[in-house]
Design a protein around this motif. Structure first.
Motif, mmCIF file in Angstrom:
data_model
loop_
_atom_site.group_PDB
_atom_site.id
_atom_site.type_symbol
_atom_site.label_atom_id
_atom_site.label_comp_id
_atom_site.label_asym_id
_atom_site.label_seq_id
_atom_site.Cartn_x
_atom_site.Cartn_y
_atom_site.Cartn_z
ATOM 1 N N ILE A 8 -26.637 -24.267 17.676
ATOM 2 C CA ILE A 8 -26.452 -23.524 18.917
ATOM 3 C C ILE A 8 -25.751 -24.373 19.964
ATOM 4 C CG2 ILE A 8 -27.708 -22.548 20.867
ATOM 5 C CD1 ILE A 8 -29.754 -21.488 18.956
ATOM 6 N N HIS A 9 -26.080 -25.630 20.028
ATOM 7 C CA HIS A 9 -25.582 -26.439 21.126
ATOM 8 C C HIS A 9 -24.487 -27.418 20.719
ATOM 9 C CE1 HIS A 9 -28.533 -24.824 23.874
ATOM 10 N NE2 HIS A 9 -29.363 -24.846 22.853
ATOM 11 N N ASN A 10 -24.166 -27.464 19.455
ATOM 12 C CA ASN A 10 -23.012 -28.227 19.034
ATOM 13 C C ASN A 10 -22.605 -27.715 17.659
ATOM 14 O OD1 ASN A 10 -24.270 -29.949 16.848
ATOM 15 N ND2 ASN A 10 -25.614 -30.411 18.578
ATOM 16 N N ASN A 11 -21.447 -28.132 17.214
ATOM 17 C CA ASN A 11 -20.942 -27.637 15.938
ATOM 18 C C ASN A 11 -21.085 -28.654 14.824
ATOM 19 O OD1 ASN A 11 -20.244 -25.146 16.894
ATOM 20 N ND2 ASN A 11 -18.160 -25.746 17.441
ATOM 21 N N ILE A 15 -20.465 -29.406 8.645
ATOM 22 C CA ILE A 15 -20.884 -29.830 7.317
ATOM 23 C C ILE A 15 -20.780 -28.671 6.333
ATOM 24 C CG2 ILE A 15 -22.844 -30.738 5.993
ATOM 25 C CD1 ILE A 15 -23.816 -32.055 8.563
ATOM 26 N N LEU A 16 -21.143 -27.498 6.789
ATOM 27 C CA LEU A 16 -21.100 -26.315 5.937
ATOM 28 C C LEU A 16 -20.036 -25.366 6.457
ATOM 29 C CD1 LEU A 16 -24.934 -25.599 5.912
ATOM 30 C CD2 LEU A 16 -23.670 -26.882 4.200
ATOM 31 N N PRO A 61 -12.865 -14.245 6.365
ATOM 32 C CA PRO A 61 -12.429 -15.260 7.331
ATOM 33 C C PRO A 61 -12.818 -14.911 8.767
ATOM 34 C CG PRO A 61 -10.661 -14.687 5.797
ATOM 35 C CD PRO A 61 -11.746 -13.687 5.588
ATOM 36 N N ARG A 62 -12.851 -13.636 9.093
ATOM 37 C CA ARG A 62 -13.189 -13.230 10.460
ATOM 38 C C ARG A 62 -14.669 -13.471 10.765
ATOM 39 N NH1 ARG A 62 -8.867 -10.383 8.702
ATOM 40 N NH2 ARG A 62 -7.295 -9.748 10.253
ATOM 41 N N VAL A 63 -15.528 -13.188 9.807
ATOM 42 C CA VAL A 63 -16.957 -13.461 9.995
ATOM 43 C C VAL A 63 -17.193 -14.961 10.070
ATOM 44 C CG1 VAL A 63 -19.249 -13.235 8.956
ATOM 45 C CG2 VAL A 63 -17.645 -11.318 8.864
ATOM 46 N N LYS A 83 -18.583 -20.099 13.084
ATOM 47 C CA LYS A 83 -18.182 -21.439 13.504
ATOM 48 C C LYS A 83 -18.117 -21.562 15.021
ATOM 49 C CE LYS A 83 -15.725 -22.965 9.372
ATOM 50 N NZ LYS A 83 -14.444 -23.452 8.799
ATOM 51 N N SER A 84 -17.725 -20.491 15.687
ATOM 52 C CA SER A 84 -17.624 -20.545 17.146
ATOM 53 C C SER A 84 -18.955 -20.283 17.827
ATOM 54 C CB SER A 84 -16.593 -19.530 17.642
ATOM 55 O OG SER A 84 -17.026 -18.205 17.358
#
Length: 797
Positions: free
Chosen positions: A74-77, A82-83, A204-206, A211-212
Motif C-alpha cells: 500500500i505504501h510502497n511498490n 518482486i512479483l 496487462p490493464r489489470v 502495480k500502481s
C-alpha cells in the motif's frame, strides 16, 4: 512521518476486520518491506516470509485476507516489484472457489444423461446475442444438483468451437465450510484475476492497476469492482467487438460471513441476508456497465434472495430458471440410480448384475427427484464392509414403517428420514462414541487456514486419549454423509460434511431425535481436553517442541474458552474448569505459545493468547468470570476460585512478558517471525497496566526499561507498537518517556546503538549515537516542548 504511522495503525485495527486481522508494528513492516533501519538481514527475512506467504495463499488455503503483506504494497511498490501484478492478485484470490481448483477436485458434474434440459437452457440463453437480460438466476431446493449443473455448463461451453478461448471468463463457488469461500472478501479479486487470465486484452490493464495501486486488494468491494474490472474493460478500444464471456457464481446462499467481525465471535446468521444481498448488488452493478459479460447465479430460493431479485431494478435484468420445474427429475434420478446400482453389482460380483434390483423402483420414487437423496443412498450401500443389497433393503424397509406425518412435514422430510436410517444402521454399541466424536469435531477451534481431515482426527485422538485412528473409526459407518477415508485425508476440516443438511439435521432435535448432538457438551469436553494437555507444559519444557496435540492446545485454548463461556450451563462444570486453569503453569504456557506462534500477520495469528485476551476497547477481555447464565450466589468458596483464576491469569501475563523482555532463564529468545505478534500483545497489556495508579512501579514497566540482551529485539518491537497505537498524547507517551529516562539513568547500552529506538524522535542537537546528558532532558509528557502532537509532527518533518 508520525501521521503515516498513525494511518497504518488505524488501518490495522479497523472495526471491519476479523479478529485475526490485527495490525503489524512498524518493526514488522520494515521486515516485510525488506528495507529500513534493520538492514540487509531484513531482506533475507522478507524473502523467507514471502515464500511462506505463497504457501499459505495457494489454492488449498482457506484463509481470509490478512494485513501484513499488504502494508508494504500500500505504501510502497517494493513488494510488487518482486512479483508481477497478476501474481500479487493471485495471492489474494480465493483460488479454492474456482471450478478447476484442487480444493474442489473432482468438480461436481451432472451424471451423463441427466439435467440435460437445464444445461441446454442455460447455454442457449448465454449464446443468444439478441438476449436483453444478461443475468440468469437458477434456483432450486437443496439436493437438486445446482452445483453440478454449473460445473456441467462450464464443461460443455469449454468443449464448444466458438472461435475464441475461455468462453467462461470466471467462476466462483461459495461454500459455507471454507473461510475464504463463505465470505465476499475475495469475491471481486478472484473474478478479476480469472478475467485477466481468460481475456488477453484485459490482463496487462489489470496488472497495471495492481502495480500502481496494490492496496486495492484491501479496499471496498465496490471500489475493487470499479478499478479491477470495469475500468480495465472500458480502456479496451474495440470492446464492442469482444466476444461475450459467461461468469458463473454458485451458492450465494452459502455466503454467510460478512468478514466484518469484531474480536468477539459473531454468529454467521446475524448478517448472512445482508451479505448475500450485497453480492447480488455487486453483480447487478457490474451488469450496468454493459461489459461483454453475462452472469449465471445459482442458489437456493431463500426468501430474501427471491425478494431482492424480483425487486426493481434488478428484475428487469434477470431471467429466472426454476431447476425444480425444468426437466424430469425422476427420470434423471432413475438414470443415475440404474447406472450406479449396475456398477456396484459388477464391482462386488453380485448375482444378476445386469438385472434391476428389487428395491430400485421404490428408491427412485422415494427420492422425489432429489439427486442428493439418491447419491447419499448409493454412498451408503457402496460399503466394502457390508452387503450392498442388504443395506439397501434396510433403507427401504425402514422407510416403509416411518411415520407418514414426519415424512410429509418439510421439503427435506425424505432426506432427514434417510439420515435417521443411516444413523440407525450404525452398531448400537458405537453410537455414543460416534456422537461424541461428531460433537468434538464440529466444535474444534481450528485455525483459519484449516487443518486437513487427517491432521484434525489425529489431533482429536491425541487430545481425547483415544487410540490412534479411534475417532475416525467411530465415524466410519457415516461414510455416505461424511468425507472420511484415505481418499479424503488431504481435504480441509471444513469439507467433512458432504452436504450442509446433515449438519443441520444433527443440531436439530426435532429432526434427529435420539441422534441429536450436544454441541455445548462437546465444547465443554473439548476445552477440558485442552487444559489437560496444557498441564504438561512447565518452565522446564519451554523451548522444547511440543507434541501435536499440546501445540494445538497452546494455540487454541484461549479462543475455545471465549467460544464456550457464553454457552456454559453448569456451575459445577465451570468450577471444575477454573480449578484446572488455576493448577496450570500459565506463565510457561504463554511463553511456550509465543515460541511456536506462526509468523505475525499470517492466518494463524489466532494462536496467540493475546488474540482473545486483549481488545482495543476493553483490555483483558478474556474474563474468567462465570457467564450471567450461571448463578454463583454469595458462596465464599466459589468467589474465591473466581478471584484466584483472574489473578492467576493477570499475574501470568505479567510474568510471561517480563521474562520475554529480560530473556533470562529461557533456553532461547522467541523467534523473529513471532516477535511482532508478541510485541502487539505486550503493548495491549501495557496499556491496561498504565491505566492504573502507580503504574511506574509495575514489574512489567520496570522490565521494559531494563531489557536483557536476549530481549532487545522484542523491546524495540514493543516500543514501535506503542507508538503505532498511541492516540495523540495519551499515557502510552508517558510510558515511552518514562522508559527513556530509566534507560538514560541506567546508561543502558541499547542507547549506544546508532539506530536505538528513540533516536528518530530526538532533535539532532541531542545526538543520535549516545546517551548524552542532554538526552535525559527529553520530555514526552504534558507540559513539555512536545506537549502537542502537531508540534511534534512539525518537529519530526
Amino acid at each position: 512521518m508520525l501521521g503515516a504511522k498513525k494511518q497504518l495503525s488505524q488501518g490495522s485495527i479497523d472495526d471491519d476486520c476479523p479478529p485475526i486481522q490485527r495490525g503489524c508494528s512498524s518493526f514488522t513492516r520494515a521486515v516485510t518491506d525488506g528495507r529500513g533501519e534493520y538492514g540487509d538481514s531484513a531482506v533475507n527475512v522478507h524473502n523467507q516470509w514471502t515464500q511462506n506467504n505463497r504457501h499459505y495463499d495457494q489454492s488449498s488455503s482457506n484463509a481470509p485476507i490478512f494485513n501484513a503483506p499488504i502494508y508494504g504494497g500500500i505504501h510502497n511498490n517494493t513488494q510488487i516489484s518482486i512479483l508481477n501484478g497478476l501474481q500479487f492478485l493471485y495471492q489474494h484470490a480465493a483460488m479454492g472457489a474456482i471450478h478447476e481448483s484442487d480444493e474442489r477436485y473432482p468438480p461436481p458434474l451432472c451424471h451423463p444423461g441427466t439435467c440435460e434440459v437445464a444445461v441446454s437452457r442455460i447455454i442457449a440463453w448465454h449464446l443468444d446475442k439478441d438476449g436483453k437480460k444478461k443475468i440468469m438466476w437458477v434456483h432450486a431446493p437443496a439436493g437438486y444438483g445446482k452445483t453440478a449443473v454449473a460445473g456441467t455448463v462450464k464443461k460443455e461451453l469449454d468443449m464448444m468451437e466458438l472461435g475464441f478461448d475461455s468462453p467462461v471468463g470466471a467462476t466462483f463457488f461459495f461454500w459455507r465450510g471454507s473461510p475464504e469461500r463463505n465470505s465476499p472478501a475475495r469475491f471481486i479479486i478472484t473474478l478479476a484475476y480469472q478475467l485477466a487470465e481468460s481475456i488477453p486484452e484485459l490482463g496487462p490493464r489489470v496488472e497495471a492497476v495492481i502495480k500502481s495501486k496494490p492496496g486495492i486488494v484491501k479496499m471496498a468491494l465496490e471500489l475493487q469492482l470499479l478499478k479491477l474490472i470495469v475500468e480495465p474493460f472500458k480502456s479496451i478500444s474495440d470492446l464492442a467487438t469482444m466476444p461475450n464471456r459467461l461468469v458463473i457464481i454458485d451458492g450465494i446462499d452459502e455466503c454467510i460471513n460478512s468478514d466484518r467481525e469484531s474480536r468477539v465471535e459473531k454468529k454467521y446468521a446475524e448478517d448472512q441476508e445482508l451479505v448475500q444481498i450485497r453480492v447480488l448488488d455487486l453483480i447487478h452493478r457490474l451488469h450496468l456497465y454493459h461489459l461483454p459479460l453475462s452472469f449465471v447465479i445459482l442458489s437456493r430460493p431463500e426468501a430474501w434472495i427471491k425478494r431482492h431479485i424480483r425487486s426493481e431494478p434488478f428484475c428487469d435484468a434477470v431471467e429466472a430458471l426454476d431447476l425444480y420445474e425444468v426437466g424430469d427429475h425422476l427420470d434423471d434420478v432413475e438414470t443415475f440410480v440404474r447406472a450406479e446400482l449396475s456398477r456396484i453389482a459388477k464391482e462386488y460380483n453380485l448375482e444378476g448384475a445386469d438385472k434391476q434390483w428389487p428395491e430400485e423402483r421404490y428408491l427412485i420414487w422415494r427420492s422425489q427427484g432429489s439427486i442428493l437423496y439418491a447419491s447419499t443412498v448409493i454412498r451408503h450401500i457402496d460399503d466394502p464392509y457390508g452387503d450392498p443389497r442388504h443395506l439397501l433393503k434396510g433403507i427401504i424397509d425402514s422407510s416403509t414403517t416411518s411415520n407418514t406425518a414426519i415424512l410429509n412435514s418439510s421439503p427435506f422430510s425424505s432426506l432427514y428420514e434417510l439420515y435417521r436410517q443411516i444413523m440407525q444402521s450404525c452398531p448400537e454399541r458405537n453410537r455414543c462414541l460416534m456422537r461424541e466424536v461428531l460433537e468434538e469435531i464440529m466444535c474444534m477451534s481450528v485455525p483459519r487456514i484449516g487443518f486437513t481431515l487427517e491432521a484434525a482426527f489425529r489431533i482429536l485422538d491425541g487430545l481425547s486419549g483415544r487410540p490412534p485412528g479411534g475417532s475416525l473409526k467411530a465415524l466410519r459407518p457415516l461414510h455416505s454423509v461424511l468425507r472420511i477415508g484415505p481418499q479424503h485425508e488431504n481435504r480441509l476440516i471444513g469439507d467433512l460434511f458432504i452436504h450442509s443438511t446433515f449438519q443441520e439435521f444433527l443440531r436439530e432435535p426435532d429432526l434427529s431425535f435420539d441422534f441429536v448432538v450436544d454441541i455445548i457438551g462437546g465444547k465443554e469436553r473439548h476445552f477440558s481436553y485442552l487444559l489437560d494437555r496444557l498441564a504438561s507444559v512447565t518452565a522446564e519444557t519451554i523451548g522444547e517442541k511440543p507434541d501435536e496435540a499440546t501445540e494445538f492446545a497452546l494455540g487454541f485454548w484461549c479462543s475455545s474458552w471465549s467460544k464456550l463461556k457464553a454457552s456454559l450451563r453448569s456451575k459445577t462444570s465451570y468450577l471444575c474448569m477454573m480449578k484446572k486453569v488455576i493448577a496450570l503453569d500459565l506463565t510457561a504456557c504463554i511463553i511456550q505459545c509465543y515460541h511456536f506462534c506462526p509468523p505475525s500477520g499470517l492466518q494463524l495469528a489466532e494462536m496467540s493468547p493475546g488474540c482473545w485476551a486483549f481488545d482495543t476497547s476493553a483490555p483483558m477481555s478474556i474474563s474468567f468470570k462465570p457467564p450471567g447464565s450461571i448463578d454463583v450466589g454469595e458462596c465464599a468458596d466459589t468467589l474465591s476460585i473466581i478471584n484466584k483464576v483472574t489473578a492467576h491469569w493477570k499475574s501470568s501475563l505479567d510474568n510471561a512478558f517480563t521474562s520475554l523482555l529480560h530473556a533470562t532463564g529461557l533456553p532461547s529468545s522467541i523467534p523473529l517471525a513471532s516477535t511482532s505478534i508478541t510485541a502487539e500483545d505486550c503493548g495491549f497489556h501495557l496499556r491496561d497496566v498504565i491505566a492504573k495508579v502507580n503504574w511506574r512501579e509495575h514489574k512489567l514497566v520496570q522490565a521494559l526499561g531494563t531489557p536483557g540482551p536476549g530481549g532487545t529485539t522484542l523491546f524495540k518491537a514493543v516500543l514501535e507498537d506503542l507508538l503505532d497505537h498511541s492516540n495523540g498524547w495519551d499515557q502510552s507517551w508517558e510510558l515511552l518517556g518514562h522508559t527513556y529516562e530509566v534507560m538514560v539513568q541506567d546508561q543502558n547500552p541499547i542507547l549506544e546503538e546508532e539506530d536505538h529506538p528513540f533516536c528518530r524522535y530526538l532533535d539532532s542537537d541531542f545526538g543520535t549515537g549516545s546517551a548524552s546528558e542532554s538526552e535525559s532532558d527529553f520530555d514526552f509528557g504534558p507540559g513539555s516542548a512536545f506537549e502537542y502532537e502537531s508540534d511534534f509532527q512539525e518537529f519530526l518533518d
